[in-house]
Design a protein around this motif. Structure first.
Motif, short mmCIF file in Angstrom:
data_model
loop_
_atom_site.label_atom_id
_atom_site.label_comp_id
_atom_site.label_asym_id
_atom_site.label_seq_id
_atom_site.Cartn_x
_atom_site.Cartn_y
_atom_site.Cartn_z
N ARG A 66 11.01 2.77 -1.02
CA ARG A 66 9.76 2.18 -1.49
C ARG A 66 8.78 3.31 -1.79
O ARG A 66 8.95 4.43 -1.31
N TRP A 67 7.75 3.00 -2.57
CA TRP A 67 6.75 4.02 -2.94
C TRP A 67 5.43 3.68 -2.29
O TRP A 67 4.78 2.70 -2.66
N LEU A 68 5.04 4.49 -1.31
CA LEU A 68 3.74 4.32 -0.67
C LEU A 68 2.76 5.26 -1.35
O LEU A 68 3.10 6.42 -1.65
N GLY A 75 2.59 9.54 -5.34
CA GLY A 75 3.26 8.54 -4.50
C GLY A 75 4.23 9.20 -3.53
O GLY A 75 4.77 10.28 -3.81
N LEU A 76 4.42 8.57 -2.40
CA LEU A 76 5.33 9.08 -1.38
C LEU A 76 6.62 8.26 -1.44
O LEU A 76 6.61 7.04 -1.19
N ARG A 77 7.71 8.92 -1.81
CA ARG A 77 9.01 8.24 -1.81
C ARG A 77 9.41 8.03 -0.35
O ARG A 77 9.63 8.98 0.40
N GLU A 171 4.37 -1.08 -3.40
CA GLU A 171 4.65 -2.00 -4.50
C GLU A 171 4.98 -3.39 -3.96
O GLU A 171 5.54 -3.53 -2.88
N TRP A 172 4.62 -4.40 -4.74
CA TRP A 172 4.90 -5.78 -4.33
C TRP A 172 6.41 -6.02 -4.28
O TRP A 172 7.18 -5.38 -5.01
N ARG A 173 6.82 -6.93 -3.42
CA ARG A 173 8.17 -7.48 -3.47
C ARG A 173 8.07 -8.90 -2.95
O ARG A 173 7.11 -9.24 -2.23
N PRO A 174 9.04 -9.75 -3.28
CA PRO A 174 8.97 -11.12 -2.77
C PRO A 174 9.18 -11.15 -1.26
O PRO A 174 9.77 -10.22 -0.69
#
Ligand SMILES: CC(C)(COP(=O)(O)OP(=O)(O)OC[C@H]1O[C@@H](n2cnc3c(N)ncnc32)[C@H](O)[C@@H]1OP(=O)(O)O)[C@@H](O)C(=O)NCCC(=O)NCCS
Length: 178
Positions: A66-68, A75-77, A171-174
């Motif tokens: 995820r990308w914070l 962005g931080l991978r 990032e959004w996810r369901p």
């Protein structure tokens, strides 16, 4: 109490055999007391750490990428840990700890590790820290505050200096966004 040692194996979701994926699913369903079919679909594929004892899967964790993001920084991978689970009858023997101790050496290519904790002592003992600043989800170029969420982070060798009181987004996810 003597604890038989775990055999720890890393496998990506796509490399799991059908039987192994079923073992992961049923271990996690049993550990969380829920049917996690939708959760597995929402988080997508990743890398699993499988804890085997006498040929049976007794402990599990996985991470997804995820990308914070912090405002004004690249962005931080992030290796985002999910589904830390030990079979109910085999808890308090250090199995989750053993997987969590192995994990950092496997994600040194990432900028950061993070997770949404359901329990905290397990993680604080191993160096995980709460993010203190406000959390947001990025969706359609908007930032949506998620004040009800808390996450923990684990610095890795590549992690830049972090201000834990700054804002942080993902990032959004369901399903479970954090
Ligand atoms: C949370 C969970 C993964 C922990 O798994 P576990 O294998 O029991 O974890 P560990 O044995 O490494 O550590 C758990 C506790 O047992 C203690 N412990 C470890 N080895 C021990 C031993 N040999 N003898 C006695 N206690 C021991 C640890 O100190 C720890 O105590 P604390 O957290 O109260 O400080 C498990 O309880 C679980 O599956 N829960 C349901 C799913 C869940 O909530 N997952 C977390 C999502 S963030």
């Amino acid at each position: 109490v003597t604890t038989p040692s775990l055999v720890i194996e890393q496998r990506s979701t796509r490399a799991l055999s059908a039987a192994q994926f079923r073992a992961v699913r049923s271990l996690c369903d049993e550990a969380y007391g829920d049917d996690l079919a939708n959760y597995f679909a929402d988080i997508g594929p990743g890398e699993h750490l499988l804890g085997w004892r006498d040929g049976a899967l007794v402990a599990h964790l996985m991470w997804v990428t995820r990308w914070l993001e912090r405002a004004g920084h690249p962005g931080l991978r992030t290796a985002y840990v999910e589904l830390v689970a030990t079979a109910p009858l085999l808890r308090r023997r250090g199995y989750a700890t053993a997987l969590l101790e192995r994990f950092p050496s496997l994600v040194t290519g990432y900028d950061l590790a993070a997770l949404g904790p359901a329990t905290e002592r397990l993680y604080t003992r191993l160096g995980w820290r709460y993010w203190r600043g406000p959390l947001f989800v990025r969706r359609d170029n908007r930032l949506i505050a998620t004040p009800e969420e808390r996450i923990m982070i684990l610095p890795l060798p590549r992690t830049p200096p972090l201000d834990l009181d700054a804002s942080l987004s993902v990032e959004w996810r369901p399903g479970e966004v954090w």
